[in-house]
Design an enzyme around this catalytic site. Structure first.
Site, PDB file in Angstrom:
ATOM      1  N   ARG A 112      -6.085 -11.054 -24.664  1.00 30.23           N
ATOM      2  CA  ARG A 112      -6.590  -9.910 -25.412  1.00 30.23           C
ATOM      3  C   ARG A 112      -7.473  -9.043 -24.529  1.00 30.23           C
ATOM      4  O   ARG A 112      -8.238  -9.538 -23.695  1.00 30.23           O
ATOM      5  CB  ARG A 112      -7.398 -10.408 -26.611  1.00 30.23           C
ATOM      6  CG  ARG A 112      -7.900  -9.327 -27.566  1.00 30.23           C
ATOM      7  CD  ARG A 112      -6.767  -8.623 -28.262  1.00 30.23           C
ATOM      8  NE  ARG A 112      -7.220  -7.910 -29.461  1.00 30.23           N
ATOM      9  CZ  ARG A 112      -6.513  -6.960 -30.056  1.00 30.23           C
ATOM     10  NH1 ARG A 112      -5.339  -6.597 -29.573  1.00 30.23           N
ATOM     11  NH2 ARG A 112      -6.960  -6.373 -31.151  1.00 30.23           N
ATOM     12  N   THR A 397       3.606  -3.060 -31.442  1.00 27.54           N
ATOM     13  CA  THR A 397       3.535  -4.427 -30.938  1.00 27.54           C
ATOM     14  C   THR A 397       4.946  -4.996 -30.891  1.00 27.54           C
ATOM     15  O   THR A 397       5.871  -4.418 -31.460  1.00 27.54           O
ATOM     16  CB  THR A 397       2.620  -5.270 -31.862  1.00 27.54           C
ATOM     17  OG1 THR A 397       1.337  -4.633 -31.957  1.00 27.54           O
ATOM     18  CG2 THR A 397       2.409  -6.692 -31.377  1.00 27.54           C
ATOM     19  N   GLU A 417      -1.043  -1.674 -28.720  1.00 27.32           N
ATOM     20  CA  GLU A 417      -1.673  -1.262 -29.976  1.00 27.32           C
ATOM     21  C   GLU A 417      -0.854  -0.211 -30.707  1.00 27.32           C
ATOM     22  O   GLU A 417       0.085  -0.543 -31.401  1.00 27.32           O
ATOM     23  CB  GLU A 417      -3.114  -0.810 -29.782  1.00 27.32           C
ATOM     24  CG  GLU A 417      -3.815  -0.309 -31.022  1.00 27.32           C
ATOM     25  CD  GLU A 417      -3.752  -1.270 -32.220  1.00 27.32           C
ATOM     26  OE1 GLU A 417      -4.200  -0.881 -33.296  1.00 27.32           O
ATOM     27  OE2 GLU A 417      -3.258  -2.392 -32.085  1.00 27.32           O
ATOM     28  N   ASP A 437      -9.121  -1.183 -32.408  1.00 27.37           N
ATOM     29  CA  ASP A 437      -9.010  -2.337 -33.305  1.00 27.37           C
ATOM     30  C   ASP A 437     -10.376  -2.859 -33.746  1.00 27.37           C
ATOM     31  O   ASP A 437     -10.459  -3.793 -34.548  1.00 27.37           O
ATOM     32  CB  ASP A 437      -8.238  -3.478 -32.624  1.00 27.37           C
ATOM     33  CG  ASP A 437      -6.753  -3.395 -32.883  1.00 27.37           C
ATOM     34  OD1 ASP A 437      -6.314  -2.469 -33.582  1.00 27.37           O
ATOM     35  OD2 ASP A 437      -6.017  -4.266 -32.373  1.00 27.37           O
ATOM     36  N   SER A 462      -7.670  -9.399 -33.648  1.00 22.85           N
ATOM     37  CA  SER A 462      -6.246  -9.100 -33.596  1.00 22.85           C
ATOM     38  C   SER A 462      -5.520  -9.767 -34.751  1.00 22.85           C
ATOM     39  O   SER A 462      -5.829 -10.908 -35.125  1.00 22.85           O
ATOM     40  CB  SER A 462      -5.641  -9.599 -32.282  1.00 22.85           C
ATOM     41  OG  SER A 462      -4.235  -9.416 -32.282  1.00 22.85           O
ATOM     42  N   SER A 463      -4.539  -9.052 -35.316  1.00 17.54           N
ATOM     43  CA  SER A 463      -3.656  -9.651 -36.309  1.00 17.54           C
ATOM     44  C   SER A 463      -2.505 -10.421 -35.666  1.00 17.54           C
ATOM     45  O   SER A 463      -1.758 -11.111 -36.362  1.00 17.54           O
ATOM     46  CB  SER A 463      -3.077  -8.577 -37.235  1.00 17.54           C
ATOM     47  OG  SER A 463      -4.085  -8.029 -38.052  1.00 17.54           O
TER      48      SER A 463
END
Length: 580
Positions: A112, A397, A417, A437, A462-463
């Site tokens: 990340r 993504t 993103e 984000d 983050s998802s």
């Protein structure tokens, strides 16, 4: 997201699967994308499922040459960054979950992006103290975090690779030098007027042909700058990106404009990916493994465990009650995720409390067969005092799964993103806008910061939630994941429910309609649900509007009896699953 062009009645296989349920529940035929057969391959040969066929072929080449699943992942990412730049790339970040067939261990790798050392809580506030508009922040230099995908892949490849790093970029280099055929999906993004990035100077220059027109589907697009960049990365590793001329170009490009970044060469040089044991928890007779926070994978585990307290497993996708239960579980899942998940180096994430069986059982009581008011966030053990989250998270993504002939597995979600990141390019690749984000509003009226508030050196929540499932003996059983911004959690949950509660094959599960329920908002694949199902769901308070679509990009692989791998690729995108 492009509208699905072909809608058919639910496949015969689905009808047979749920015929016994007709006497128990109301059943309604669904529309479905053009059916794809389930892809199978002997487990001894391996499989790749990814969002673009060129990337799949790159991964398969590496496996044929004796490479491991992680080796193949490096090649796949390098190609995806070229042929699917709207979704991921060298300038972005990723989460990778790896299953080691020899040891049975599942490791999570965190690539990340990080906020630069000069970032502060007011970074996305205007002169009036109010949050900037999302588009203003998105297009600014401040939106970019230190990229981590390449450094993370290098770490994983050093630990689990079988072939030389410098052999893994051949496909990307050749495609960039010789050109690749622009796909319909990429052409749609290049020519989109819905997002601001395609109209930014770098994107206009890259995507405009010598005759002054934009590239269209079927055109051949060359990117010699990208070829040179991957040659340097092949020769030098991630330092080619995080130090030297490319790093300087990144810093220079992000310092341009009205809202320049504070990023420095030192921020890039000192970036370090994370690795450690994956977050694994029992569910039914299985074990589900995801990355640790600041990934939101724990929310999917929580939702799966909450659904154990319902009868969703006795229903199926032709039953509106089943979809209502799924939607209500999502609302509870998001209420807790949005409140508590952030970078664990900066905020306490009550992982054990959120997944505690007693807490899960209490939260499951909020899952009803008729929708009511949005559920409040819960108070699990160890919960810190944090404020309301105001994160916006669009979905640029991609996801892929690799199983190698030795049985090692990669499940990886990777991103820049938004669509083409923030629209700025260096070295033939787009820079990310991951820092958007973060929650733009650093503190609420009570003074409590959001768990996902901005801070120097912090990674945004983050998802992304790549999943690996182990069977009751601790052996690899399945891997699944999707792009989609904050809807990733809903997409992944739907696929898991389809396979493990409703008994679908992987292709059927990823092809199912999506429903995304978060707070007061519902969205879904209206055409795929069809008018009868929409009416039934609306009658239960699940208000999906005609015309809505959900652009998931699920990829999945599962082991079936007889040591056969079965793969599925989301028909909403251009990906395929293919075995050796």
């Amino acid at each position: 997201m492009r509208r699905l062009a072909s809608l058919l009645a639910i496949s015969a296989a689905l009808q047979l699967t749920f015929a016994p349920l007709a006497a128990q529940a109301e059943t309604i035929a669904l529309g479905m994308p053009t059916p794809r057969p389930a892809v199978t391959s002997p487990a001894s040969k391996g499989m790749v499922a990814a969002a673009n066929p060129l990337a799949v072929e790159a991964g398969l080449r590496v496996l044929r040459d004796g490479g491991s699943a992680v080796d193949a992942a490096v090649a796949i990412q390098a190609v995806l960054g070229l042929v699917e730049p709207q979704s991921s790339g060298l300038g972005g970040g990723a989460f990778l979950v790896f299953y080691d067939a020899k040891t049975g261990k599942v490791t999570a790798y965190d690539g990340r992006e990080k906020a630069p050392s000069g970032a502060g809580p007011d970074m996305f506030l205007g002169a009036d103290g109010k949050p900037l508009s999302f588009v203003t922040a998105l297009l600014s230099g401040r939106s970019t975090g230190v990229p981590g995908a390449v450094a993370m892949l290098s770490m994983a490849q050093k630990e689990h690779g079988k072939v030389a790093w410098n052999t893994l970029f051949k496909d990307a280099e050749k495609l960039a030098d010789d050109g690749f055929v622009v796909s319909p999906r990429l052409a749609g993004m290049i020519n989109s007027t819905r997002a601001p990035q395609p109209s930014q100077p770098d994107a206009v220059k890259y995507f405009t042909k010598p005759d002054g027109t934009r590239y269209q589907a079927g055109d051949v697009l060359k990117n010699p700058a990208y070829a040179e960049t991957v040659r340097k990365i092949a020769a030098e590793g991630p330092s080619a990106l995080l130090e030297g001329p490319i790093a300087q170009a990144i810093v220079d490009r992000l310092h341009e404009g009205d809202l320049p970044s504070s990023i420095t060469l030192e921020d890039l040089k000192t970036y370090k990916p994370r690795s450690g044991d994956a977050l694994c928890r029992p569910w039914k007779v299985y074990t589900v493994c995801v990355p640790n926070p600041q990934s939101s994978g724990l929310a999917v585990i929580q939702a799966l465990r909450m659904l154990e307290h319902t009868d969703i497993g006795k229903r199926g996708p032709t039953d509106p009650v089943a979809w209502t239960l799924l939607a209500q579980a999502e609302r509870v899942m998001y209420a807790d995720r949005d409140r508590y998940v952030g970078d664990p180096d900066f905020v306490t994430v009550p992982v054990d409390g959120l997944l505690d069986p007693q807490y899960v059982a209490e939260r499951a009581k909020l899952i009803t067969t008729t929708a009511g008011a949005p559920p409040p966030f819960g108070l699990p053990k160890g919960a810190p005092k944090v404020g309301v989250d105001k994160t916006q998270e669009p979905g640029g993504t991609t996801h892929f799964v690799v199983v190698d002939p030795q049985g090692n597995v990669v499940s990886m979600t990777t991103t820049v993103e938004s669509l083409f990141g923030n629209g700025r390019m260096v070295g033939g690749f787009f820079l990310n806008n991951q820092l958007t984000d973060f929650s733009f509003s650093p503190k609420e009226k009570d003074g409590a910061p959001a768990a996902n508030a901005i801070a120097a050196g912090k990674r945004p929540r983050s998802s992304m939630a790549p999943i690996i499932v182990l069977d009751k003996k601790g052996k690899f059983l399945a891997a699944v994941g999707s792009p989609g911004g904050n809807a990733i959690l809903s997409y992944n949950l739907k696929a898991m429910v389809g396979v493990f509660y409703w008994g679908l094959n992987m292709q059927q599960a990823v092809s199912l309609p999506n429903v995304v329920a978060r707070g007061e908002t519902y969205s879904g694949d209206a055409d795929l649900f069809g008018p009868e199902m929409l009416a039934a769901l609306n009658a239960r308070g699940v208000n999906i509007k005609v015309g809505q679509i959900e652009g998931s990009g699920l990829q999945g692989v599962i082991v079936r009896p007889g040591a056969m791998l079965e793969g599925g690729a989301d028909p909403r995108r251009e990906g395929v699953a293919k075995g050796l």
